[in-house]
Design an enzyme around this catalytic site. Structure first.
Site, mmCIF file in Angstrom:
data_model
loop_
_atom_site.group_PDB
_atom_site.id
_atom_site.type_symbol
_atom_site.label_atom_id
_atom_site.label_comp_id
_atom_site.label_asym_id
_atom_site.label_seq_id
_atom_site.Cartn_x
_atom_site.Cartn_y
_atom_site.Cartn_z
ATOM 1 N N GLU A 42 -3.673 -60.918 93.818
ATOM 2 C CA GLU A 42 -2.072 -61.146 93.982
ATOM 3 C C GLU A 42 -1.577 -61.976 95.473
ATOM 4 O OE1 GLU A 42 0.012 -57.675 96.039
ATOM 5 O OE2 GLU A 42 1.956 -58.823 95.371
ATOM 6 N N CYS B 234 3.180 -55.944 94.911
ATOM 7 C CA CYS B 234 4.576 -56.327 94.773
ATOM 8 C C CYS B 234 5.684 -57.401 94.830
ATOM 9 C CB CYS B 234 5.200 -55.822 96.029
ATOM 10 S SG CYS B 234 4.201 -53.694 97.215
ATOM 11 N N ASN C 261 5.127 -52.490 88.588
ATOM 12 C CA ASN C 261 3.909 -52.171 89.122
ATOM 13 C C ASN C 261 3.876 -51.253 89.644
ATOM 14 O OD1 ASN C 261 1.788 -53.249 91.281
ATOM 15 N ND2 ASN C 261 3.213 -53.438 92.807
ATOM 16 N N GLU C 262 4.479 -50.896 91.679
ATOM 17 C CA GLU C 262 4.422 -49.840 91.658
ATOM 18 C C GLU C 262 5.844 -48.979 91.778
ATOM 19 O OE1 GLU C 262 3.460 -50.609 95.454
ATOM 20 O OE2 GLU C 262 0.562 -50.197 95.345
HETATM 21 O O1 AHR Z 1 -1.924 -54.813 97.652
HETATM 22 C C1 AHR Z 1 -1.298 -55.329 98.440
HETATM 23 C C2 AHR Z 1 -0.226 -54.221 97.614
HETATM 24 O O2 AHR Z 1 -0.137 -52.692 97.920
HETATM 25 C C3 AHR Z 1 0.782 -54.568 96.693
HETATM 26 O O3 AHR Z 1 1.169 -55.777 95.996
HETATM 27 C C4 AHR Z 1 1.222 -53.109 96.041
HETATM 28 O O4 AHR Z 1 0.885 -52.851 94.761
HETATM 29 C C5 AHR Z 1 0.168 -52.330 96.610
HETATM 30 O O5 AHR Z 1 1.542 -51.411 97.528
#
Ligand code: AHR
Length: 661
Positions: free
Chosen positions: A49, A248, A379-380
């Site tokens: 990321e 994120c 993603n989340e």
């Molecule tokens: O790894 C850091 C963050 O943690 C990522 O962007 C997210 O997916 C998670 O909340």
């Protein structure tokens, strides 16, 4: 009895208990003949990321910050020390930015008016400085429009903090209109905090854009390349997959700021700069100069996956902005362009060169397909809004690409309402792979090595997509990559491996961080502008990934899996390619443990290898000063009959490797 005495007796009893427990030998049994399940080649991968300056200022080897003057403050990163920035009556000169409206994706450029060439300079500060190495070559490129040929020469120099010149080149701008120029120069000294100084000969006006600087020595010597030392660390892990671009960052704080892969391919200079969502996320670590130029874009991620021998695993926005931020939602009736992005991405990766997106890939230099097999939707995300959107993506992707494996998500937490709801709904939908995230204490990791023992073998496969032990708490800036966190993750990973029938992909997160520009800790790798090193957690990941094996076999104590009894954790695999039996043992106690591993089922060669990763203190860490303080040591050992007898050091991860006859 006095309280003191009680304490002493209790303490003594505890110590004796521990002593007797650890002094006796633990007998373990490995059945080498029977495969429990196959280990997927994707079992251990990496999660990338653009957080912590992982892309611009990190993996992406560009050394100029704000090379195309597109940051919100368009001259951010650039100084003009002898200029009066607020007045055109400056004696030396002035640099300002201008927007060319016909250029939609990269509209701003820099207009420099030089009144006194000797007095005027522009200095780029790099990403917390520029790391330059003595005798290494650097490639500079820029675009210039030299009004009326007024400027005779552009002089480009590395300087240190005392303005000492550490390498120099020049460009003669020959054209009135925009034209590209290149120059190469050599650094005369190693310096972690160099800057790039630009001066001019002649008086008048010149326009500048895309002022770019790369080391010649990038990974695979590619132009627009990546930092060799960082990629090497990834390569050495032999990751089974590369997940990108997050995290994120996929979702964005707002929908407008989500990651849009189509804007990250094609001509580098046409890729549109976007604020990085980690720019303002944490008040404890603001990074106002954190932007995404997308010089490292989807083509480069696919190419990197190929270089690493890893399956590419792109994750796309599902029409929901980060629910920790705005949580903006695309109305269902407007979801089509998002779904189309997913379909087009598959075509970009796998389509023939006659297809529109396959052609883009081919024109970028990769006519062969990238062989994409997995795609992630969201993603989340959590809640009914996600499930509703996931269904639309799933239907469309499977209709066109029935073999594409879709990764869905169970939200940010590994338990609780969001998780339960997501899992239940995804199971009903026969989801193929569900992504789980856990940022928990080291103790949680030790206590959850049995997490997947009870998972439904017929349910969705699991992608442990983001996990890391947090020495303080999630998102705390005080978290450390200490040894307790690392060996606790190893203990947990024996549980992932024992459950390879369900757990098909796993990755630590985040992957990397700039020593001075990070927002989130802990991280697997740390780098500055000159060096990079792997944390203790990195060596744990590497040990598991490079000893993945092809077949899970059973390792038991008294017929039961070894999941923390007496602080001991274990898993075992066979590798049908290297013809090895590989046993992983994690001792999380403060005392050594004698183990006796009885290997039954296959004839083994007497001589084996034992790899040990250990450190005496829970707080120990690797660092720039001592990057391999916690790193594996390897030696030979001999089987006694069918038995491997060894003493596991306190707080240790041990890998036993034996060749099959
Ligand atoms: O790894 C850091 C963050 O943690 C990522 O962007 C997210 O997916 C998670 O909340």
């Amino acid at each position: 009895m006095k309280p003191n005495l009680i304490t002493k007796i209790t303490l003594c009893g505890l110590l004796l208990n521990g002593f007797y427990a650890n002094a006796q030998k633990t007998n373990l049994e490995v059945n080498t003949a029977t495969t429990v399940t196959k280990i997927q080649p994707t079992m251990y991968g990496v999660f990338f990321e653009d957080i912590n300056f992982a892309a611009d200022g990190g993996l992406y080897a560009e050394m100029i910050k704000n090379r195309s003057f597109e940051f919100e403050a368009p001259l951010m990163g650039w100084e003009q020390p002898n200029s009066d920035k607020h007045s055109f009556n400056t004696t030396s000169g002035i640099a300002t930015t201008v927007k060319a409206l016909e250029n939609k994706t990269n509209p701003s450029f820099c207009r420099v008016l030089i009144n006194d060439a000797k007095g005027f300079s522009m200095i780029n500060e790099g990403f917390r400085g520029m790391g330059i190495k003595k005798d290494a070559k650097y490639n500079l490129s820029l675009k210039a429009a030299n009004h009326n040929g007024a400027i005779k020469k552009i002089i480009i120099q590395f300087i240190d903090k005392n303005k000492k010149v550490l390498g120099e080149t020049s460009i003669v701008p020959t054209a009135n209109d925009w034209k590209g120029y290149n120059a190469q120069f050599t650094a005369t000294q190693t310096e972690a905090k160099a800057q790039l100084k630009i001066t001019f000969e002649g008086n008048g006006t010149i326009d500048l854009d895309m002022i770019s600087l790369f080391p010649e020595d990038t990974w695979m010597n590619r132009k627009n390349g990546m930092r060799k030392d960082i990629v090497q660390l990834l390569y050495d892990m032999k990751p089974g997959f590369l997940r990108f671009p997050g995290g994120c960052i996929v979702e964005g704080r707002t929908l407008a700021q989500r990651y849009q892969w189509k804007k990250t391919v094609g001509d580098v200079e046409k890729r549109e700069t976007l604020i990085n969502r980690w720019n303002t996320e944490f008040t404890h670590k603001p990074a106002p100069d954190y932007f995404q130029t997308f010089g490292l874009g989807f083509f480069e991620y696919f190419q990197l996956s190929e270089d690493l021998g890893a399956q590419p695993l792109p994750i796309l926005s599902c029409g929901m902005a980060c629910q920790f931020n705005t949580g903006e939602l695309v109305p269902m009736e407007e979801l089509d362009p998002y779904v189309q992005d997913a379909l087009d991405l598959i075509e970009f990766a796998n389509g023939g060169t006659e297809t529109p997106w396959g052609r883009v890939r081919s024109e970028m230099g990769h006519p062969k397909p990238f062989n994409l097999k997995y795609i992630g939707v969201g993603n989340e995300q959590w809640g009914p809004d996600y499930i509703e959107r996931y269904k639309v993506f799933e239907k469309a992707i499977k209709a066109k690409y029935p073999k594409m494996i879709i990764v869905s998500g169970s939200g940010p937490f590994p338990e609780g309402d969001y998780f339960e709801y997501g899992m239940q709904e995804l199971k009903k939908l026969n989801a193929e792979i569900v992504d789980e995230h856990y940022y928990k204490s080291p103790q949680w990791f030790r206590e959850n090595a049995t997490r997947y023992d009870s998972y439904d073998r017929k349910g969705p496969k699991i992608f442990a997509g983001e996990y890391a032990a947090q020495s303080v708490a999630i998102a705390s800036p005080d978290n450390r990559n200490n040894w307790e966190c690392a060996f606790s993750e190893a203990a947990f990973m024996t549980g992932l491996e024992r459950n390879a029938e369900v757990v098909n992909l796993t990755s630590y997160a985040p992957l990397m961080a700039h020593e001075e520009a990070w927002q989130w800790t802990p991280d697997l790798l740390w780098f500055n502008n000159l060096e990079a090193y792997g944390s203790a957690n990195y060596y744990v990941q590497k040990l598991f990934a490079t000893n993945r094996g092809t077949d899970l076999i059973a390792i038991t104590k008294d017929g039961k899996p070894v999941t923390g009894q007496n602080n001991l954790f274990a898993s075992a695999v066979k590798d049908s390619n290297s013809k090895e039996v590989i046993v992983k043992l994690v001792n999380t106690s403060a005392t050594a443990q004698e183990v006796n591993v009885d290997l039954k089922g296959t004839k083994l060669q007497t001589k084996g290898t034992i790899i040990t990763l250990t450190s005496p203190n829970l707080q120990d860490e690797n660092s720039f000063a001592n990057p391999k303080k916690i790193s594996p040591t390897e030696k030979g050992f001999n089987l006694k009959g069918d038995k491997a007898q060894t003493s596991l050091p306190p707080y240790s991860v041990t890998v036993l490797k034996l060749k099959m006859k």
